[in-house]
Design a protein around this motif. Structure first.
Motif, PDB file in Angstrom:
ATOM      1  N   HIS A   1       0.880  -1.507   0.134  1.00 39.28           N
ATOM      2  CA  HIS A   1       0.207   0.175  -0.042  1.00 39.28           C
ATOM      3  C   HIS A   1       0.768   1.137   0.187  1.00 39.28           C
ATOM      4  N   ASN A   2       0.646   2.107  -1.049  1.00 34.67           N
ATOM      5  CA  ASN A   2       1.568   3.169  -1.023  1.00 34.67           C
ATOM      6  C   ASN A   2       0.613   4.350  -1.606  1.00 34.67           C
ATOM      7  N   PRO A   3       0.111   5.029  -1.137  1.00 35.22           N
ATOM      8  CA  PRO A   3      -0.987   5.942  -1.205  1.00 35.22           C
ATOM      9  C   PRO A   3      -0.253   7.389  -1.580  1.00 35.22           C
ATOM     10  N   GLY A   4      -0.876   8.055  -2.865  1.00 37.25           N
ATOM     11  CA  GLY A   4      -0.107   9.084  -3.410  1.00 37.25           C
ATOM     12  C   GLY A   4      -1.217   9.495  -4.372  1.00 37.25           C
ATOM     13  N   LYS A   5      -1.200   9.227  -5.631  1.00 38.55           N
ATOM     14  CA  LYS A   5      -2.223   9.781  -6.506  1.00 38.55           C
ATOM     15  C   LYS A   5      -3.577   9.465  -6.069  1.00 38.55           C
ATOM     16  N   THR A   6      -3.707   8.141  -5.441  1.00 34.13           N
ATOM     17  CA  THR A   6      -5.137   7.890  -4.846  1.00 34.13           C
ATOM     18  C   THR A   6      -4.769   7.242  -3.474  1.00 34.13           C
ATOM     19  N   MET A   7      -5.899   7.088  -2.535  1.00 36.03           N
ATOM     20  CA  MET A   7      -5.709   6.519  -1.080  1.00 36.03           C
ATOM     21  C   MET A   7      -5.400   5.229  -1.284  1.00 36.03           C
ATOM     22  N   ASP A   8      -5.730   4.444  -2.465  1.00 33.56           N
ATOM     23  CA  ASP A   8      -5.822   2.873  -2.435  1.00 33.56           C
ATOM     24  C   ASP A   8      -4.511   2.611  -3.168  1.00 33.56           C
ATOM     25  N   HIS A   9      -3.748   3.184  -3.650  1.00 34.23           N
ATOM     26  CA  HIS A   9      -2.766   3.187  -4.429  1.00 34.23           C
ATOM     27  C   HIS A   9      -1.761   2.012  -3.997  1.00 34.23           C
ATOM     28  N   VAL A  10      -1.357   1.099  -4.911  1.00 33.57           N
ATOM     29  CA  VAL A  10      -0.456   0.192  -4.442  1.00 33.57           C
ATOM     30  C   VAL A  10       0.610  -0.179  -5.461  1.00 33.57           C
ATOM     31  N   SER A  11       1.712  -0.213  -4.942  1.00 32.71           N
ATOM     32  CA  SER A  11       2.924  -0.141  -5.611  1.00 32.71           C
ATOM     33  C   SER A  11       3.200  -2.024  -5.746  1.00 32.71           C
ATOM     34  N   VAL A  12       3.527  -2.540  -6.898  1.00 30.39           N
ATOM     35  CA  VAL A  12       3.946  -3.926  -6.971  1.00 30.39           C
ATOM     36  C   VAL A  12       5.431  -4.245  -7.383  1.00 30.39           C
ATOM     37  N   ASP A  13       6.021  -4.610  -5.908  1.00 32.38           N
ATOM     38  CA  ASP A  13       7.488  -4.721  -6.177  1.00 32.38           C
ATOM     39  C   ASP A  13       7.794  -6.009  -6.504  1.00 32.38           C
ATOM     40  N   VAL A  14       8.644  -6.383  -7.719  1.00 31.88           N
ATOM     41  CA  VAL A  14       8.904  -7.403  -8.217  1.00 31.88           C
ATOM     42  C   VAL A  14      10.622  -7.535  -7.968  1.00 31.88           C
ATOM     43  N   PRO A  15      11.134  -7.873  -7.009  1.00 36.64           N
ATOM     44  CA  PRO A  15      12.711  -8.126  -6.903  1.00 36.64           C
ATOM     45  C   PRO A  15      13.225  -9.027  -7.756  1.00 36.64           C
ATOM     46  N   SER A  16      12.717  -9.987  -8.130  1.00 39.82           N
ATOM     47  CA  SER A  16      13.300 -11.101  -9.111  1.00 39.82           C
ATOM     48  C   SER A  16      13.299 -10.743 -10.455  1.00 39.82           C
ATOM     49  N   ALA A  17      12.461  -9.569 -10.618  1.00 40.29           N
ATOM     50  CA  ALA A  17      12.493  -9.068 -12.204  1.00 40.29           C
ATOM     51  C   ALA A  17      12.881  -7.590 -12.064  1.00 40.29           C
ATOM     52  N   ASP A  18      13.722  -7.332 -11.116  1.00 36.51           N
ATOM     53  CA  ASP A  18      14.121  -5.977 -10.956  1.00 36.51           C
ATOM     54  C   ASP A  18      13.114  -4.835 -11.382  1.00 36.51           C
ATOM     55  N   LEU A  19      12.120  -4.964 -10.962  1.00 39.01           N
ATOM     56  CA  LEU A  19      11.089  -3.939 -11.546  1.00 39.01           C
ATOM     57  C   LEU A  19      10.067  -3.522 -10.292  1.00 39.01           C
ATOM     58  N   VAL A  20       9.216  -2.562 -10.661  1.00 38.53           N
ATOM     59  CA  VAL A  20       8.191  -1.992  -9.667  1.00 38.53           C
ATOM     60  C   VAL A  20       7.337  -1.539 -10.679  1.00 38.53           C
ATOM     61  N   CYS A  21       5.920  -1.954 -10.323  1.00 39.00           N
ATOM     62  CA  CYS A  21       4.724  -1.333 -10.993  1.00 39.00           C
ATOM     63  C   CYS A  21       4.446  -0.049  -9.984  1.00 39.00           C
ATOM     64  N   ALA A  22       4.397   1.051 -10.933  1.00 38.52           N
ATOM     65  CA  ALA A  22       4.253   2.446  -9.992  1.00 38.52           C
ATOM     66  C   ALA A  22       2.611   2.663 -10.217  1.00 38.52           C
ATOM     67  N   GLY A  23       1.971   2.134 -11.011  1.00 36.67           N
ATOM     68  CA  GLY A  23       0.619   2.702 -11.445  1.00 36.67           C
ATOM     69  C   GLY A  23       0.797   4.192 -11.647  1.00 36.67           C
TER      70      GLY A  23
END
Length: 263
Positions: free
Chosen positions: A116-138
């Protein structure tokens, strides 16, 4: 990764054998059908789960096309859905799995960390994928900038800084596509420079001139060094200026700065 024409919205597929998990689901039904055709008919995958970085309509179009898939969202998803400017009620689907602060899901070779990483919206989610070296920022970034709309700028900045702390090499935005990690620094730079410009105008300009001067802030004055804006970023910068005028964005920051100056 799928990038549609409608708002250049992004959907990302994580593959586990013949099964797929989607993070976001594009902005239009036609483009969601294209996604299903490519992923399911041409690649032979079955979508087992659809997770939302946030519950706004321009990321939910494909959910209805996978009725048997597990839908995943943050517990405050309705707050985001009801607060958006261009709501499409037909795209709403009640999530079957909701969470609060964090959740980890093993999917094939990857561990997906939903934070849970609220910013643009209060429900915002960051999807962190260490093994793929990426994060979905929305939508906590829009390329090298941010979109303010109804967000708290301070919360938005905090969300970007938190993603930067993950240390991933690739950032997948909610729009436009994938970016190098430096994009997060660029987005913070843009936000800080935009805030500084707005506060300066509100603090020094004649009241009758403020709106016109705010509307004239150039994106080049806010971009990080060596960054050139693309058309999509220019469009959303203009939307930021409209929101700043209409919603008095950074007015509180101006008042606080003034109070500190005279303390």
């Amino acid at each position: 990764m799928f990038v549609g024409d409608e708002y250049e919205s992004v959907a990302t597929a994580f593959i586990d054998g013949d099964d797929a998990l989607l993070v976001d689901a594009l902005a239009s039904l036609d483009e969601a059908q294209w996604l299903r055709r490519v992923l399911c008919e041409e690649m032979g995958k079955t979508v087992r789960a659809v997770a939302a970085t946030h519950y706004m309509s321009d990321h939910l179009a494909g959910m209805s096309l996978f009725p048997d898939a597990l839908t995943i969202a943050h517990r405050h998803h309705r707050h985001a859905f009801l607060s958006q400017n261009r709501r499409v009620d037909a795209f709403y689907r009640e999530p079957r799995l909701v969470f609060d602060s964090a959740m980890t899901l093993r999917w094939g070779p990857h561990e997906l960390r939903f934070v849970h990483n609220p910013g643009k919206t209060m429900d915002h989610v960051s999807v962190d994928v260490p093994s793929a070296d990426l994060v979905c920022a929305g939508d906590n970034i829009v390329g090298n900038i941010v979109y303010l709309s109804k967000a708290d700028p301070a919360l938005l900045r905090q969300a970007i800084v938190r993603m930067r702390q993950f240390g991933r090499g690739t950032v997948i935005g909610g729009h436009m596509g994938r970016f190098p990690a430096a994009t997060l620094d660029h987005a913070v730079h843009y936000l800080d420079r935009l805030q500084a410009a707005v506060v300066a105008i509100r603090a020094t300009a004649e009241p009758q001139a403020i709106d016109a001067r705010l509307a004239a802030i150039r994106i080049e004055a806010c971009l990080a060094p060596q960054v050139e804006a693309v058309a999509f970023e220019r469009e959303w910068h203009q939307r930021n200026l409209e929101a700043i005028v209409a919603q008095s964005v950074f007015a509180l920051d101006t008042a606080l700065a003034s109070r500190e100056a005279y303390a």
